[in-house]
Design a protein around this motif. Structure first.
Motif, PDB file in Angstrom:
ATOM      1  N   VAL A   1       0.853  -1.194   0.000  1.00 29.63           N
ATOM      2  CA  VAL A   1       0.000   0.000   0.000  1.00 29.63           C
ATOM      3  C   VAL A   1       0.886   1.241   0.000  1.00 29.63           C
TER       4      VAL A   1
ATOM      5  N   GLY B   1       5.588   5.060  -2.887  1.00 33.19           N
ATOM      6  CA  GLY B   1       6.824   5.830  -2.755  1.00 33.19           C
ATOM      7  C   GLY B   1       8.007   4.868  -2.788  1.00 33.19           C
ATOM      8  N   LEU B   2       9.150   5.354  -2.329  1.00 30.74           N
ATOM      9  CA  LEU B   2      10.351   4.518  -2.416  1.00 30.74           C
ATOM     10  C   LEU B   2      10.228   3.264  -1.553  1.00 30.74           C
ATOM     11  N   ALA B   3       9.569   3.374  -0.390  1.00 28.07           N
ATOM     12  CA  ALA B   3       9.416   2.191   0.469  1.00 28.07           C
ATOM     13  C   ALA B   3       8.542   1.149  -0.230  1.00 28.07           C
TER      14      ALA B   3
ATOM     15  N   LYS C   1       9.851  13.761  -4.385  1.00 30.85           N
ATOM     16  CA  LYS C   1      10.171  15.175  -4.151  1.00 30.85           C
ATOM     17  C   LYS C   1      11.547  15.357  -3.511  1.00 30.85           C
TER      18      LYS C   1
ATOM     19  N   LYS D   1      -7.588   3.562  -3.448  1.00 36.02           N
ATOM     20  CA  LYS D   1      -7.257   3.918  -2.065  1.00 36.02           C
ATOM     21  C   LYS D   1      -7.563   2.756  -1.127  1.00 36.02           C
TER      22      LYS D   1
ATOM     23  N   ALA E   1       3.032   1.110   3.250  1.00 35.32           N
ATOM     24  CA  ALA E   1       4.124   2.027   2.885  1.00 35.32           C
ATOM     25  C   ALA E   1       3.491   3.354   2.468  1.00 35.32           C
TER      26      ALA E   1
ATOM     27  N   THR F   1       6.274  21.067   3.526  1.00 26.57           N
ATOM     28  CA  THR F   1       6.924  20.732   2.248  1.00 26.57           C
ATOM     29  C   THR F   1       6.293  19.480   1.634  1.00 26.57           C
TER      30      THR F   1
ATOM     31  N   GLU G   1      -2.687   8.036   6.551  1.00 27.15           N
ATOM     32  CA  GLU G   1      -3.744   7.009   6.509  1.00 27.15           C
ATOM     33  C   GLU G   1      -3.256   5.643   6.993  1.00 27.15           C
TER      34      GLU G   1
ATOM     35  N   ASN H   1      18.496  10.168   5.667  1.00 24.13           N
ATOM     36  CA  ASN H   1      18.213   8.856   6.263  1.00 24.13           C
ATOM     37  C   ASN H   1      16.839   8.312   5.892  1.00 24.13           C
ATOM     38  N   SER H   2      15.986   9.168   5.361  1.00 25.74           N
ATOM     39  CA  SER H   2      14.647   8.667   5.061  1.00 25.74           C
ATOM     40  C   SER H   2      14.637   7.841   3.777  1.00 25.74           C
ATOM     41  N   LEU H   3      15.270   8.371   2.734  1.00 26.05           N
ATOM     42  CA  LEU H   3      15.339   7.577   1.495  1.00 26.05           C
ATOM     43  C   LEU H   3      16.038   6.252   1.788  1.00 26.05           C
TER      44      LEU H   3
HETATM   45  C1  LIG Z   1      10.299  18.073  -0.423  1.00 29.06           C
HETATM   46  C2  LIG Z   1      10.920  16.896   0.274  1.00 29.06           C
HETATM   47  C3  LIG Z   1      12.274  16.637   0.122  1.00 29.06           C
HETATM   48  C4  LIG Z   1      12.860  15.545   0.773  1.00 29.06           C
HETATM   49  N1  LIG Z   1      14.188  15.285   0.578  1.00 29.06           N
HETATM   50  C5  LIG Z   1      14.728  14.181   1.149  1.00 29.06           C
HETATM   51  C6  LIG Z   1      16.075  13.809   0.870  1.00 29.06           C
HETATM   52  O1  LIG Z   1      16.758  14.443   0.086  1.00 29.06           O
HETATM   53  N2  LIG Z   1      16.565  12.700   1.484  1.00 29.06           N
HETATM   54  C7  LIG Z   1      15.823  11.926   2.339  1.00 29.06           C
HETATM   55  O2  LIG Z   1      16.327  10.931   2.844  1.00 29.06           O
HETATM   56  N3  LIG Z   1      14.538  12.258   2.593  1.00 29.06           N
HETATM   57  C8  LIG Z   1      13.974  13.347   2.014  1.00 29.06           C
HETATM   58  N4  LIG Z   1      12.672  13.655   2.261  1.00 29.06           N
HETATM   59  C9  LIG Z   1      11.873  12.726   3.042  1.00 29.06           C
HETATM   60  C10 LIG Z   1      11.538  11.533   2.175  1.00 29.06           C
HETATM   61  O3  LIG Z   1      11.373  11.925   0.842  1.00 29.06           O
HETATM   62  C11 LIG Z   1      10.256  10.837   2.621  1.00 29.06           C
HETATM   63  O4  LIG Z   1      10.215  10.724   3.993  1.00 29.06           O
HETATM   64  C12 LIG Z   1      10.220   9.435   2.060  1.00 29.06           C
HETATM   65  O5  LIG Z   1      10.429   9.499   0.689  1.00 29.06           O
HETATM   66  C13 LIG Z   1       8.913   8.762   2.377  1.00 29.06           C
HETATM   67  O6  LIG Z   1       8.808   7.640   1.548  1.00 29.06           O
HETATM   68  P1  LIG Z   1       7.623   6.628   1.735  1.00 29.06           P
HETATM   69  O7  LIG Z   1       7.767   5.630   0.650  1.00 29.06           O
HETATM   70  O8  LIG Z   1       7.559   6.166   3.125  1.00 29.06           O
HETATM   71  O9  LIG Z   1       6.326   7.531   1.502  1.00 29.06           O
HETATM   72  P2  LIG Z   1       5.926   8.377   0.229  1.00 29.06           P
HETATM   73  O10 LIG Z   1       7.021   8.501  -0.730  1.00 29.06           O
HETATM   74  O11 LIG Z   1       5.288   9.632   0.703  1.00 29.06           O
HETATM   75  O12 LIG Z   1       4.839   7.449  -0.460  1.00 29.06           O
HETATM   76  C14 LIG Z   1       3.636   7.116   0.190  1.00 29.06           C
HETATM   77  C15 LIG Z   1       2.598   6.845  -0.869  1.00 29.06           C
HETATM   78  O13 LIG Z   1       1.479   6.208  -0.252  1.00 29.06           O
HETATM   79  C16 LIG Z   1       0.301   6.674  -0.870  1.00 29.06           C
HETATM   80  N5  LIG Z   1      -0.823   6.446   0.036  1.00 29.06           N
HETATM   81  C17 LIG Z   1      -1.053   7.044   1.232  1.00 29.06           C
HETATM   82  N6  LIG Z   1      -2.191   6.569   1.778  1.00 29.06           N
HETATM   83  C18 LIG Z   1      -2.685   5.645   0.917  1.00 29.06           C
HETATM   84  C19 LIG Z   1      -3.840   4.815   0.926  1.00 29.06           C
HETATM   85  N7  LIG Z   1      -4.727   4.866   1.925  1.00 29.06           N
HETATM   86  N8  LIG Z   1      -4.046   3.988  -0.120  1.00 29.06           N
HETATM   87  C20 LIG Z   1      -3.167   3.945  -1.158  1.00 29.06           C
HETATM   88  N9  LIG Z   1      -2.061   4.726  -1.223  1.00 29.06           N
HETATM   89  C21 LIG Z   1      -1.819   5.555  -0.195  1.00 29.06           C
HETATM   90  C22 LIG Z   1       0.592   8.151  -1.098  1.00 29.06           C
HETATM   91  O14 LIG Z   1      -0.255   8.691  -2.071  1.00 29.06           O
HETATM   92  C23 LIG Z   1       2.055   8.109  -1.521  1.00 29.06           C
HETATM   93  O15 LIG Z   1       2.193   8.012  -2.914  1.00 29.06           O
HETATM   94  C24 LIG Z   1      12.070  14.730   1.611  1.00 29.06           C
HETATM   95  C25 LIG Z   1      10.710  14.993   1.767  1.00 29.06           C
HETATM   96  C26 LIG Z   1      10.128  16.061   1.106  1.00 29.06           C
HETATM   97  C27 LIG Z   1       8.661  16.322   1.297  1.00 29.06           C
END
Ligand SMILES: Cc1cc2nc3c(=O)[nH]c(=O)nc-3n(C[C@H](O)[C@H](O)[C@H](O)COP(=O)(O)OP(=O)(O)OC[C@H]3O[C@@H](n4cnc5c(N)ncnc54)[C@H](O)[C@@H]3O)c2cc1C
Length: 546
Positions: free
Chosen positions: A66, A69-71, A101, A219, A256, A283, A291, A511-513
Motif C-alpha cells: 500500500v 513511494g520509495l518504500a 520530491k 485507495k 508504505a 513541504t 492514513e 536517512n529517510s530515502l
Molecule cells: C520536499 C521533500 C524533500 C525531501 N528530501 C529528502 C532527501 O533528500 N533525502 C531523504 O532521505 N529524505 C527526504 N525527504 C523525506 C523523504 O522523501 C520521505 O520521507 C520518504 O520518501 C517517504 O517515503 P515513503 O515511501 O515512506 O512515503 P511516500 O514517498 O510519501 O509514499 C507514500 C505513498 O502512499 C500513498 N498512500 C497514502 N495513503 C494511501 C492509501 N490509503 N491507499 C493507497 N495509497 C496511499 C501516497 O499517495 C504516496 O504516494 C524529503 C521529503 C520532502 C517532502
C-alpha cells in the motif's frame, strides 16, 4: 463451487488465522464462522460458482503493498524477487509520493562511491551520528539494520541505473555521506528522489503481468483482520477506486503509505499529537495524511513517537505568496554546498549544518520577519556564491532560479536594504566567514566569500513541517507490532515514513530515502516468506489424510 474447493479454502483460511489444531471449542467455532464469512465475502465479490481460478487467486495470495513511494516500490520489487505475487496499490494517479520530491540525497556509509572519492567513513560512525541525532529515542536494533545495510542499499539503487557519485555533507553528519546524482552534461536538472523513483517505477512496470500488478487511483480504506488466540491476523484490505467502487483484496500486507506531514483532515494526527506546529507550512504533498498510521491504529497496532515532527529549517518563501501553506523545500544540500543563513542584521546566527531542530530553533529565535508583510512568518536569508551553486549543481538550481525562489543579488547595498541591515555589517559577515574558528562550531566550510567580487544569490527561507518521525512500531523483520502485547500483527508489515523508531526524536537528512530502501526491501522479503510459510502449512493440511 465443489465441496473440495470449499474445504480447501476453509483450511487455507484457518491456517492464515493461525489455527492448525482442529480441536473444536467455542473459540474455534467462532473463528471458523468468521472464516466462512470472509471466504463467502471474497467469493461473493470476486468469484463465479465453480470457478477454479478463484481458488487460484486465494491460494496464490499476493503481497498487497500500500503506497508507491520509495518504500513501497522497494518492497514490491523484493517481494516479487522472492517469488511472491504482488499488487502495488496507490491512491494517487501517479506513483512516487514524497519520495519523488526528495532533493538532497540518500545516505550510505562505506559505499563504493565514498571509496572512489576516498571519503573515510564507517558504519560505526554513521550509526553513532544517527543515534545521537535521535535524542536517545532511536530503536537501536533498527539503526543497526539501517547502518549495516546502507552501502548495499546504495548498490541496489544504483543497479537500476542511478548514478550516486556526488556526495555532500548534511547537518548532523560527521562525514560526507549523502549521495546524489552528479550534474548532467546536458545541463538538465537531476533531482535525486525523482530519478530514483523513476528508475524503480520503470523496473516495476516491466514486471507487470500475471504476478505483478500496479493499481493507481485506488485507495486502501481499512485493513481486514481476525483474531487467532492472542494474535491479530491481517488478512487483506478494503480498497475503493475514484468512482467509489469498493473491493476486498485478500493477501499479506505491506503498509508504505508515508507520513502525516500534511494532515489537515478532520482526524488530523498533527492536531492530535503536535498541535503547536500544525499550522506551520509544509513541504509535503497533499497525500501525506497519515492514513497508514490511522488504519494501523484502528486494528490495534502500536504507535510510537507521534509527537516527533521534524520542522525543516529551510522552506522557500515565494515572494508573491509569502504566507502560502505549501512550500518548496530549500534542500539541505544547499547549505551542505556552502550556503549561509543571515538574520535581519546581516549577521550569521547558527551553524548552518547543525541538526535540523537546532537550526529551526535558531531561526525562530531571531524573530526576523519580512518587511511590509502582514503576519509574516519567521524568515532568514540564505546566501550562496557561484562556487556553492556549482557544488549544488547549476542545473538543479536552475529550477529554483526559474521559480524566482533563488534570486541574483544586484548589490550588497540592495540586499542590506531588503533585509533591513547595515551594508557594512553584511560585508563584514561575508569577509569574516571561514577566516578563524567558526563562532557557531561549524566544522565544514566548503567555500568562503569575497565580499567585493563574488556574484551572490539569495533565497528567503522559513521553517516548514517536513517529516513525521512518529508512526507504526515495527520489529527487525519490518513486522508491525500490536499495541500492548509485544507480539507482531501476523501478515502486516510496514516500511518508510509510516513506521517509527529508526530516527527517534529527530531524523538525520538523507536517512529517510535510505530507510525506505533498507526497510522496504526487508518488508518485501519478510512478507514473501510469511506468505510462503503460511501457504506451505495450508498445503500440508490439504494433503489427503488416511
Ligand atoms: C520536499 C521533500 C524533500 C525531501 N528530501 C529528502 C532527501 O533528500 N533525502 C531523504 O532521505 N529524505 C527526504 N525527504 C523525506 C523523504 O522523501 C520521505 O520521507 C520518504 O520518501 C517517504 O517515503 P515513503 O515511501 O515512506 O512515503 P511516500 O514517498 O510519501 O509514499 C507514500 C505513498 O502512499 C500513498 N498512500 C497514502 N495513503 C494511501 C492509501 N490509503 N491507499 C493507497 N495509497 C496511499 C501516497 O499517495 C504516496 O504516494 C524529503 C521529503 C520532502 C517532502
Amino acid at each position: 463451487m465443489t465441496n473440495t474447493i470449499f474445504v480447501r479454502q476453509l483450511k487455507t483460511m484457518l491456517t492464515w488465522l493461525g489455527i492448525r489444531n482442529f480441536t473444536i471449542g467455542k473459540r474455534q467455532i467462532f473463528q471458523i464462522l468468521l472464516s466462512l464469512v470472509v471466504i463467502m465475502t471474497v467469493n461473493a465479490s470476486r468469484c463465479d460458482a465453480d470457478d477454479e481460478s478463484c481458488v487460484q487467486e486465494i491460494t496464490d495470495r499476493p503481497i498487497i503493498v500500500v503506497g508507491s513511494g520509495l518504500a513501497g516500490l522497494s518492497a514490491s520489487i523484493e517481494a516479487y524477487n522472492a517469488g511472491a505475487n504482488v499488487v502495488l496499490v496507490e491512491k494517487e494517479p501517479r506513483v512516487g509520493g514524497n519520495s519523488a520530491k526528495a532533493t538532497s540525497g540518500i545516505n550510505g556509509a562505506a559505499s563504493k562511491y565514498q571509496k572512489n572519492a576516498e571519503i573515510d567513513d564507517s558504519v560505526g560512525t554513521f550509526k553513532k551520528d544517527t543515534l545521537s541525532s535521535g535524542d536517545g529515542l532511536c530503536v537501536e536494533s533498527l539503526v543497526d539494520l539501517l547502518a549495516n545495510n546502507s552501502a548495499s542499499a546504495i548498490d541496489w539503487v544504483s543497479s537500476f541505473g542511478v548514478e550516486l557519485s556526488n556526495i555532500v555533507f548534511m547537518g548532523g553528519h560527521s562525514q560526507q555521506r549523502t549521495h546524489r546524482e552528479p550534474a548532467r552534461p546536458d545541463g538538465k536538472p537531476s533531482p535525486v528522489g525523482f530519478n530514483i523513483v523513476s528508475a524503480l517505477r520503470k523496473h516495476a512496470e516491466s514486471l507487470v503481468g500475471d504476478k505483478f500488478a500496479i493499481k493507481t487511483g485506488t485507495k486502501v480504506e481499512r485493513v481486514i483482520t481476525t483474531k487467532a488466540g492472542e494474535d491479530i491476523v491481517a488478512s487483506g484490505v478494503q480498497v475503493s477506486d475514484s468512482d467509489g467502487n469498493r473491493e476486498e483484496l485478500i493477501g499479506t500486507i505491506v503498509l508504505a503509505t508515508g507520513g502525516y506531514g500534511n494532515d489537515h483532515t478532520d482526524s488530523s494526527l498533527l492536531q492530535e499529537f503536535k498541535p503547536e506546529v500544525a499550522n506551520l507550512p509544509t513541504t509535503n504533498g497533499p497525500f501525506a495524511t497519515g492514513e497508514g498510521v490511522k488504519m494501523g491504529r484502528a486494528i490495534g497496532a502500536q504507535l510510537m513517537h507521534m509527537d516527533k515532527v521534524q520542522i525543516h529549517p529551510t522552506g522557500f518563501i515565494e515572494v508573491t505568496d509569502p504566507n502560502s501553506a505549501s512550500k518548496f523545500l530549500a534542500p539541505e544540500a544547499l547549505r551542505g554546498s556552502g550556503g549561509i543563513l543571515l538574520n535581519s542584521e546581516g549577521k550569521r546566527f547558527t551553524n548552518e549544518l547543525g541538526r535540523r531542530d537546532d537550526v529551526t530553533a535558531a531561526i525562530f529565535a531571531q524573530k526576523t520577519t519580512l518587511k511590509g508583510v502582514d503576519n509574516s512568518p519567521s524568515v532568514a536569508y540564505m546566501l550562496l556564491n557561484e562556487d556553492m551553486c556549482d557544488k549544488f549543481g547549476q542545473p538543479n538550481l536552475g529550477f529554483y532560479k526559474f521559480k524566482k525562489l533563488v534570486r541574483p543579488v544586484e548589490s550588497l547595498k540592495d540586499l542590506a536594504e531588503e533585509m533591513g541591515a547595515d551594508v557594512e555589517t553584511l560585508k563584514e559577515t561575508l569577509s569574516n566567514y571561514g577566516k578563524d574558528a567558526d563562532p557557531f562550531g561549524k566544522k565544514v566550510i566548503p567555500y568562503t566569500f569575497n565580499a567585493d567580487s563574488d556574484k551572490l544569490w539569495v533565497a528567503v527561507i522559513t521553517p516548514a513541517i517536513h517529516y513525521t518521525m512518529g508512526g507504526l512500531s515495527i520489529n527487525t523483520q519490518a513486522n508491525i507490532m500490536a499495541d500492548g502485547s509485544n507480539r507482531p500483527i501476523k501478515g502486516l508489515y510496514g516500511a518508510g515514513e509510516v513506521t517509527a523508531g529508526v530516527h527517534g526524536g529527530n531524523r538525520l537528512g538523507g536517512n529517510s530515502l535510505l530507510e525506505c530502501v533498507v526497510f522496504g526491501r526487508i518488508a518485501g522479503k519478510s512478507a514473501a516468506t510469511y506468505t510462503q510459510d503460511t501457504l506451505a502449512s495450508a498445503r500440508e493440511l490439504d494433503e489427503p489424510t488416511e
